[in-house]
Design an enzyme around this catalytic site. Structure first.
Site, short mmCIF file in Angstrom:
data_model
loop_
_atom_site.label_atom_id
_atom_site.label_comp_id
_atom_site.label_asym_id
_atom_site.label_seq_id
_atom_site.Cartn_x
_atom_site.Cartn_y
_atom_site.Cartn_z
N HIS A 6 -6.71 -6.73 12.92
CA HIS A 6 -5.50 -5.89 12.91
C HIS A 6 -5.17 -5.47 14.34
O HIS A 6 -6.04 -5.02 15.08
CB HIS A 6 -5.76 -4.66 12.03
CG HIS A 6 -4.52 -3.89 11.70
ND1 HIS A 6 -3.33 -4.48 11.35
CD2 HIS A 6 -4.28 -2.55 11.67
CE1 HIS A 6 -2.42 -3.54 11.11
NE2 HIS A 6 -2.97 -2.36 11.31
N CYS A 60 14.16 24.61 2.50
CA CYS A 60 13.25 25.29 1.57
C CYS A 60 12.45 24.24 0.78
O CYS A 60 12.58 23.05 1.03
CB CYS A 60 14.03 26.16 0.60
SG CYS A 60 15.27 27.23 1.38
N MET A 61 11.66 24.67 -0.19
CA MET A 61 10.86 23.73 -0.97
C MET A 61 11.75 22.81 -1.82
O MET A 61 11.48 21.61 -1.94
CB MET A 61 9.89 24.48 -1.88
CG MET A 61 8.90 23.57 -2.57
SD MET A 61 7.85 24.42 -3.76
CE MET A 61 6.81 25.38 -2.69
N ASP A 62 12.81 23.36 -2.37
CA ASP A 62 13.62 22.60 -3.34
C ASP A 62 15.09 22.48 -2.97
O ASP A 62 15.85 21.85 -3.70
CB ASP A 62 13.54 23.29 -4.72
CG ASP A 62 12.13 23.70 -5.07
OD1 ASP A 62 11.27 22.81 -5.11
OD2 ASP A 62 11.90 24.91 -5.24
N LYS A 71 0.84 -1.20 0.00
CA LYS A 71 0.00 0.00 0.00
C LYS A 71 0.88 1.26 0.00
O LYS A 71 2.07 1.19 0.31
CB LYS A 71 -0.92 -0.01 1.22
CG LYS A 71 -0.19 -0.02 2.56
CD LYS A 71 -1.16 -0.21 3.72
CE LYS A 71 -0.42 -0.28 5.05
NZ LYS A 71 -1.29 -0.63 6.17
N ARG A 88 1.30 -10.90 7.68
CA ARG A 88 0.91 -9.72 6.89
C ARG A 88 1.85 -8.55 7.17
O ARG A 88 1.41 -7.47 7.56
CB ARG A 88 -0.51 -9.37 7.30
CG ARG A 88 -1.41 -8.85 6.20
CD ARG A 88 -2.84 -8.74 6.69
NE ARG A 88 -3.00 -7.87 7.82
CZ ARG A 88 -3.74 -8.12 8.90
NH1 ARG A 88 -4.44 -9.23 9.00
NH2 ARG A 88 -3.81 -7.27 9.90
N ARG A 147 -11.23 0.54 14.09
CA ARG A 147 -11.12 1.22 12.80
C ARG A 147 -12.17 0.64 11.86
O ARG A 147 -13.13 1.31 11.53
CB ARG A 147 -9.69 1.08 12.25
CG ARG A 147 -9.44 1.90 11.01
CD ARG A 147 -7.96 1.95 10.62
NE ARG A 147 -7.43 0.66 10.17
CZ ARG A 147 -6.16 0.49 9.79
NH1 ARG A 147 -5.29 1.49 9.84
NH2 ARG A 147 -5.74 -0.70 9.39
N TYR A 193 15.37 31.16 4.85
CA TYR A 193 14.13 31.84 5.26
C TYR A 193 14.04 32.05 6.77
O TYR A 193 14.39 31.16 7.55
CB TYR A 193 12.93 31.00 4.84
CG TYR A 193 12.67 30.95 3.36
CD1 TYR A 193 12.41 32.11 2.63
CD2 TYR A 193 12.64 29.73 2.68
CE1 TYR A 193 12.14 32.05 1.27
CE2 TYR A 193 12.37 29.66 1.33
CZ TYR A 193 12.12 30.83 0.62
OH TYR A 193 11.86 30.76 -0.72
#
Ligand SMILES: *Cc1c(COP(=O)(O)O)cnc(C)c1O
Length: 386
Positions: free
Chosen positions: A183, A330-332, A51, A238, A149, A283
């Site tokens: 689970h 930062c973002m990048d 998953k 599992r 759940r 920043y």
């Protein structure tokens, strides 16, 4: 999809090799698979969790490897994930552990996917649609023994009612109830609670059996239970995170099983610069250089799933040594201090997660688990399969 991949490879000049990438070792996946299989007695089935894009590792390549290795089942969270695997040519059984609206019952049949069945109402909806088409849908009955759940509620005072409902569900036309599962919510924490859940699970299985139905595949052991509680293996284990070489809880004993991390996140020094003392970095000016410093710019940021919370709190391995992240991620991009590391130059490969800089260290900084840091790795990061 194929055209797009081809485009990336042919037109980009493989520019990802200059930026940030994840190396996914199929050999290590195979090693972990065998290490886990060696824990379970011969004949115990193995469902590998793929998953969330195989915990960030890439669902299709991982599923192909598990199929080749002889795993018995794959586990996914939703219909889209299951269909992605079928369209990639995966033929082995696939179980959807989460909710799928009954309006997709026909798709479940068409793609030969097994669906978790979590209450009687849902079972009736699936049955009504599937039996009309004259086909059959495989389901695994899900029991809520304490996770709270999904599933038929299996507390002591609801046990008999749930047994009756499960018996009714498994006998509905069009449904083939191949399995039953539950689970664990705290198998890396409380043995007492886990054994209480396991007791409830055995109880519901017995009661349904007394009514006249026996399941071919009974399963409940997630990663932690697979490592700690052999009694819970029943017909199938599992495991998820351990397949990828990480413990469910970093505090668990690493000697329980010989596991190796499958994924390494790497980047390259984009550029190196000398900056005088008293200069603020990045920043918000959260860090000011205490001395004349040499900084390396690393082309990774929160846009890659590399957490902003690492700012000023984690290191990146540069030439095998820990270079502290300086100022905000930062973002990048982010900056690391390499003043004390000699000869750092543009193009040097650096390790963000991997040997010497485990993902668990980042998880601790973020007060989370390795699962989350692996799952959030962005699409922008190229996965390379070794
Ligand atoms: C995710 C999941 C697992 C695997 O959990 P791990 O801790 O990664 O082993 C097993 N069963 C269910 C129902 C799950 O949702």
């Amino acid at each position: 999809m194929r055209a797009q991949m081809k485009g990336n490879w042919m037109n980009s000049g493989r520019s990802w090799m200059k930026r940030t990438w994840a190396e996914v070792s199929m050999e290590r996946l195979e090693h972990n698979y065998h290490a886990l299989r060696n824990l379970t007695p011969y004949g115990t089935k193995f469902l590998g969790l793929v998953k969330a894009d195989a915990y960030g590792h890439g669902a299709v390549p991982v599923a192909m490897k598990l199929e080749e290795l002889g795993a018995d089942y794959l586990g996914v969270a939703c219909l889209d994930e299951a269909v992605e695997l079928r369209e990639a040519g995966i033929e082995m059984p696939i179980l959807i552990l989460g909710c799928t609206s009954s309006i997709y019952a026909v798709e479940l049949v068409k793609y030969d996917i097994t669906q978790a069945c979590y209450d009687l109402e849902y079972a009736k909806e699936l049955s009504a649609i599937v039996s009309k088409t004259g086909s059959e849908l495989k389901v695994h009955i899900q029991c809520d023994t304490g996770m709270t759940r999904l599933g038929f509620l299996c507390h002591e005072d609801t046990m008999e009612k749930s047994a009756q409902e499960i018996y009714e569900a498994v006998n509905l036309p069009g449904l083939v109830a191949e399995g039953i599962f539950t689970h664990f919510s705290d198998s890396d924490g409380s043995e007492e609670y886990t054994m209480m859940q396991f007791g409830r699970f055995l109880d519901i299985i017995d009661r349904v059996k007394a009514l006249g139905y026996e399941f071919a595949i009974r399963h409940c052991a997630n990663s932690a239970a697979t490592l700690l509680y052999p009694a819970t293996y029943l017909d199938m284990v599992r495991p998820g995170i351990v397949l990828y070489g990480h413990l469910p809880d970093a505090a668990m004993d690493p000697d329980l099983c010989d596991l190796v991390p499958v994924l390494e996140l790497k980047s390259r020094v984009a550029t190196v610069r000398d900056v005088p003392a008293d200069t603020p970095v990045s920043y918000g000016r959260t860090h000011t250089l205490a001395r004349d410093s040499r900084l390396a710019v690393i082309p990774v940021g929160y846009g890659d799933g590399y957490c902003r919370g690492f700012s000023n709190h984690l290191s990146i391995l540069v030439n095998g040594r820990k270079a502290p992240i300086t100022g905000r991620v930062c973002m990048d991009m982010c900056m690391v201090d390499v003043t004390d590391i000699p000869d750092v130059k543009e193009g040097d490969v650096v390790v963000l997660y991997g040997n010497g800089q485990p993902v668990e260290e980042g998880a601790e900084v973020m007060k989370t688990i390795s699962y989350e840091l692996l799952c959030v790795l962005a699409k922008r990061i190229h996965r390379i399969y070794l």
